[in-house]
Design a protein around this motif. Structure first.
Motif, mmCIF file in Angstrom:
data_model
loop_
_atom_site.group_PDB
_atom_site.id
_atom_site.type_symbol
_atom_site.label_atom_id
_atom_site.label_comp_id
_atom_site.label_asym_id
_atom_site.label_seq_id
_atom_site.Cartn_x
_atom_site.Cartn_y
_atom_site.Cartn_z
ATOM 1 N N UNK A 23 45.116 42.486 39.920
ATOM 2 C CA UNK A 23 46.423 42.366 39.281
ATOM 3 C C UNK A 23 46.545 43.277 38.061
ATOM 4 N N UNK A 24 45.436 43.759 37.546
ATOM 5 C CA UNK A 24 45.460 44.616 36.371
ATOM 6 C C UNK A 24 45.967 46.007 36.747
ATOM 7 N N UNK A 25 46.650 46.658 35.816
ATOM 8 C CA UNK A 25 47.177 48.001 36.052
ATOM 9 C C UNK A 25 46.018 48.990 36.172
ATOM 10 N N UNK A 26 46.171 49.957 37.064
ATOM 11 C CA UNK A 26 45.105 50.946 37.209
ATOM 12 C C UNK A 26 44.989 51.821 35.960
ATOM 13 N N UNK A 27 43.790 52.214 35.633
ATOM 14 C CA UNK A 27 43.569 53.044 34.459
ATOM 15 C C UNK A 27 43.371 54.514 34.824
ATOM 16 N N UNK A 28 43.226 54.807 36.105
ATOM 17 C CA UNK A 28 43.003 56.186 36.541
ATOM 18 C C UNK A 28 44.334 56.906 36.660
ATOM 19 N N UNK A 50 30.740 21.912 45.786
ATOM 20 C CA UNK A 50 30.295 23.017 44.924
ATOM 21 C C UNK A 50 30.657 24.359 45.548
ATOM 22 N N UNK A 51 30.442 24.486 46.832
ATOM 23 C CA UNK A 51 30.770 25.723 47.542
ATOM 24 C C UNK A 51 32.268 25.996 47.488
ATOM 25 N N UNK A 52 33.073 24.982 47.675
ATOM 26 C CA UNK A 52 34.534 25.139 47.607
ATOM 27 C C UNK A 52 34.971 25.574 46.210
ATOM 28 N N UNK A 53 34.404 24.987 45.174
ATOM 29 C CA UNK A 53 34.738 25.361 43.803
ATOM 30 C C UNK A 53 34.321 26.803 43.505
ATOM 31 N N UNK A 54 33.158 27.204 43.988
ATOM 32 C CA UNK A 54 32.715 28.582 43.796
ATOM 33 C C UNK A 54 33.644 29.567 44.505
ATOM 34 N N UNK A 55 34.078 29.197 45.687
ATOM 35 C CA UNK A 55 35.020 30.058 46.419
ATOM 36 C C UNK A 55 36.344 30.195 45.666
ATOM 37 N N UNK A 106 40.103 33.553 42.433
ATOM 38 C CA UNK A 106 40.896 33.802 41.227
ATOM 39 C C UNK A 106 40.379 35.017 40.459
ATOM 40 N N UNK A 107 39.085 35.200 40.405
ATOM 41 C CA UNK A 107 38.517 36.366 39.715
ATOM 42 C C UNK A 107 38.907 37.649 40.442
ATOM 43 N N UNK A 108 38.852 37.629 41.767
ATOM 44 C CA UNK A 108 39.220 38.792 42.575
ATOM 45 C C UNK A 108 40.700 39.108 42.403
#
Length: 84
Positions: free
Chosen positions: A25-30, A8-13, A18-20
């Protein structure tokens, strides 16, 4: 029984990684704020003359770009391409 919490800990990591990665990876909006020379206490005629002299190669012939920032605002941003 100890394997389940570890899995469970490995899956959460993995989910967190991937979320981080997606977040960064998203383009900056500022964008850097821009302003006119006069609003920043500068003379636009002198700056225009300077840019023209640079473009013609009479001043700073090896200069590729010019960026003037005053009071955390872009006043002049120009790029000069010179073919040899």
């Amino acid at each position: 029984m100890k394997r389940k919490p570890c899995l469970t800990l490995c899956l959460l990591c993995l989910v967190a990684i991937f979320a981080w990665a997606d977040l960064f990876a998203q383009a900056p909006t500022w964008e850097w704020p821009r302003s006119t020379p006069e609003d920043q206490g500068l003379d636009s005629e002198q700056l225009t003359e300077l840019v023209e002299l640079i473009r013609e190669g009479e001043q700073f012939p090896r200069l590729d770009s010019l960026l003037i920032v005053r009071n955390v605002k872009i006043v002049i941003e120009d790029y000069f391409r010179r073919l040899s």
